[in-house]
Scaffold this active site. Structure first.
Site, PDB file in Angstrom:
ATOM      1  CG  HIS A 131      -1.571   1.178   1.511  1.00 50.73           C
ATOM      2  ND1 HIS A 131      -3.149   1.545   1.121  1.00 50.73           N
ATOM      3  CD2 HIS A 131      -1.324   2.349   2.009  1.00 50.73           C
ATOM      4  CE1 HIS A 131      -3.450   2.499   1.329  1.00 50.73           C
ATOM      5  NE2 HIS A 131      -2.359   3.274   2.017  1.00 50.73           N
ATOM      6  CD  GLU A 132       1.995   3.504   3.639  1.00 49.37           C
ATOM      7  OE1 GLU A 132       2.267   4.676   3.296  1.00 49.37           O
ATOM      8  OE2 GLU A 132       0.891   3.362   4.526  1.00 49.37           O
ATOM      9  CG  HIS A 135       0.256   6.334  -0.668  1.00 50.69           C
ATOM     10  ND1 HIS A 135      -0.873   6.688  -1.186  1.00 50.69           N
ATOM     11  CD2 HIS A 135      -0.051   5.650   0.656  1.00 50.69           C
ATOM     12  CE1 HIS A 135      -1.907   6.449  -0.359  1.00 50.69           C
ATOM     13  NE2 HIS A 135      -1.312   5.979   0.657  1.00 50.69           N
ATOM     14  CD  GLU A 192      -4.702   6.447   2.408  1.00 53.09           C
ATOM     15  OE1 GLU A 192      -4.344   5.429   2.601  1.00 53.09           O
ATOM     16  OE2 GLU A 192      -3.762   7.512   2.578  1.00 53.09           O
TER      17      GLU A 192
END
Length: 265
Positions: A131-132, A135, A192
């Site tokens: 997920h990070e 980004h 997100e």
């Protein structure tokens, strides 16, 4: 700390309008974005922010924990195409009870040891790191700073030294660090959700079990003790929304053939 050697743009309202019209692009999921800053500029800012964090935060010296986190992170980043603005990813574990992790432009990944109490296996940790990293790949920090530049016409965003300036909080927040900057709430939730979708694809390609992403967010919900604010007052989707969306996304994931890494906690 020195100023950025190549300061980012400061432009007038008319200039912002012209740049905005010429800087429209698409995210990896096909969503429209306005990106004003170059990859090299963002990488420089990410690297500078990371160096400051390493000076201000306690870095873990636990060899076993560092090896475990690095193993999971490396498995994720091996699925990422080579980036033109930096040569390799750097992983640092911070000794803190924060249940958090982040990735910055320039290939910088930080993990707080508190996260390991909630992400209880390698697959759940891979959910967070995928997920990070997503980004970064989706230019979310660049997008936030670009939006801020457009809505705060004429503001000098990053011709600054991070320490001791009025721009520090804004820049760090645009990169997903520190106190949240005033970005519109639905916009933040879109980023997100996009990172969730891209992140489980990355973890699946690396051989981790995507189904564990649902268990991770159940763990997060339990750890928060029901203290999460209502979804409309948060830039993150609610835990229940996230779990439902991830479940739907997992059903449509291709069947990858990568062997799962054996990262020992």
């Amino acid at each position: 700390m020195r100023k950025l050697s190549s300061p980012l743009k400061v432009v007038t309202l008319s200039g912002l309008i012209m740049i905005g019209l010429s800087a429209c692009t698409s995210s990896p999921t096909g969503r429209s974005q306005v990106i004003l800053f170059s990859d090299s500029e963002m990488s420089q800012l990410g690297a500078q922010s990371f160096e400051q964090m390493k000076q201000n935060e306690k870095v873990s010296k636990d060899a076993k924990v560092n090896a475990y986190v690095t193993c999971v992170a490396n498995a994720i980043t091996k699925q990422v195409p080579k980036q033109a603005s930096f040569a390799q990813w750097e992983v640092v574990v911070f000794d803190s009870d924060q249940v958090n992790a982040f990735a910055l432009p320039g290939g910088k990944i930080g993990v707080y040891t508190g996260l390991l109490k909630v992400a209880t296996n390698q697959d759940q940790l891979a959910t967070v790191l995928g997920h990070e990293v997503a980004h970064v790949l989706a230019n979310h920090g660049n997008e936030r700073m670009s939006r801020s530049q457009i809505t705060s016409t004429g503001m000098q965003v990053t011709d600054f030294a991070l320490a001791g300036t009025e721009y520090k909080e804004m820049a760090m927040s645009a990169l997903g660090l520190g106190v949240e900057y005033g970005i519109s709430l639905p916009y933040g939730r879109t980023q997100e959700t996009e990172a969730d979708i891209m992140g489980i694809d990355l973890m699946a390609k690396a051989g981790f079990e995507p189904q564990q992403s649902i268990q991770l967010w159940k763990n997060m919900a339990k750890a928060s003790g029901g203290n999460q604010p209502p979804e409309l007052l948060s830039t993150h989707p609610s835990h229940n929304t996230r779990i439902q969306d991830l479940g739907n996304e997992i059903k449509d994931l291709p069947r990858y053939n990568a062997s799962a890494p054996n990262c020992q906690a």
